[in-house]
Design a protein around this motif. Structure first.
Motif: not given
Length: 351
Positions: A96-118
């Motif tokens: 469960l901890a790994l799932t939460l960490w992976l979700t948070g890290a992926v969303m943070a990194t993905g949104y930073l990249l997504g803002i640049g792409i937008a």
């Protein structure tokens, strides 16, 4: 010609002659031809509309729900005792901890990249617009599982990665077989996938803001950065938050695909247990209950964030004040079956 006789004047005590008026359209007709007065019409009680079909369908759904609850409680093959024994097991909590960490890290990194792409999609540079469009088109066309397997098998395509001058000498090299573990491959693949979808979410939210807002701010002499932070972004957030919340909840559940590359997330942790004791259904119920609990918490957080950013545009708020509606009231109004009935009763009570 003979002169016409002049009609005699009416008596002094006779009532003035009136022309009968036809009743207005929609006015109730009563016996004797009398119409109700305005006071009677205003004092009339509003009768809510009847919805027998909705009540019947609601009754059927309630019966089905009762049957579902009954089978969950009476069927011993669910093994709820086993579910309780493994619900807080250390290996399950580690997944469960790994799932939460992976979700948070992926969303943070993905949104930073997504803002640049937008920002690239909205720029005036045609090359940037074309490259960002191509990235979004490619990533959204490939399923996340395929991307995950591609990055996990990157060593078979590029055994080594080098750093140096493009088309020139190299300064350092890395073996991808040791670099790209299962967790790193999952992080990279899911982050790139989130970046493509978040870019479209951010771009759509910014485009939803009227162009006149920016032009008016520029006429006042405000800078581009301040215009974006203080004018464009607050108005774009009500359109960005719901889609972002759905993306976050979807990513929480999508992390379960990393189990195919032996990443010990929540689902894979339960798989390791039931492969030893063969209690497949109870362990799957454990994972399901954890996913339901996490999704519920995220949904509640999304509700309050949406209400915060939409506080200036509440519909039905009284003049000079703001109307705060609770989570139960919003859910009641949006129920597809009972909502109109409760809404009609609420209006009748207000009258």
């Amino acid at each position: 010609m003979k002169p016409q006789p002049t009609p005699a004047p009416p008596p002094a005590d006779a009532p003035p002659a009136t022309t009968p008026k036809s009743p207005p359209p929609g006015a109730p007709v009563v016996a004797g031809g009398d119409r109700p007065s305005d006071e009677e019409l205003l004092a009339a009680r509003l009768v809510p509309l009847r919805h027998p079909g909705q009540w019947a369908s609601a009754a059927v759904l309630l019966v089905l729900l009762a049957m579902l609850v009954n089978t969950l409680l009476t069927n011993k093959r669910f093994e709820w005792g086993t579910v309780g024994d493994y619900f807080l097991r250390s290996s399950v909590l580690h997944g469960l901890a790994l799932t939460l960490w992976l979700t948070g890290a992926v969303m943070a990194t993905g949104y930073l990249l997504g803002i640049g792409i937008a920002a690239m999609r909205l720029s005036g540079n045609r090359v940037l617009r074309l490259l960002s469009f191509g990235y979004v088109w490619l990533i959204r066309s490939v399923p996340p599982l395929v991307q995950l397997l591609f990055w996990y098998e990157l060593a078979s395509l590029y055994p080594t990665l080098t750093l140096g001058v493009p088309f020139g000498p190299h300064f350092a090299s890395f073996r991808t077989a040791h670099l790209f573990s299962g967790v790193l491959a999952a992080y990279v693949a899911l982050s790139l996938d989130v970046a493509a979808f978040s870019a479209e979410i951010v771009r759509g939210g910014i485009l939803a803001v009227d162009r006149g807002q920016t032009e008016a701010a520029q006429a006042l002499g405000l800078g581009r950065g301040r215009i974006f932070r203080r004018i464009v972004l607050p108005q774009a957030m009500p359109a960005i938050i719901p889609a972002s919340g759905n993306l976050l909840i979807g990513m929480l559940k999508a992390t379960s695909i990393v189990s195919v590359i032996a990443v010990q997330d929540l689902l894979y942790s339960t798989e390791l247990i039931y492969q030893q004791n063969f209690r497949v259904v109870p362990l799957l119920i454990v994972a399901t209950l954890w996913y339901i609990a996490l999704t519920t918490l995220l949904s509640i957080g999304q509700f309050f964030i949406e209400r915060y950013y939409a506080r200036g545009s509440s519909r039905g708020a009284p003049p000079g004040g703001r109307q705060h509606r609770g989570l139960l009231a919003v859910a009641r109004e949006n129920l597809p079956l009972l909502g109109p009935v409760w809404s009609g009763r609420h209006q009748a009570g207000l009258s």
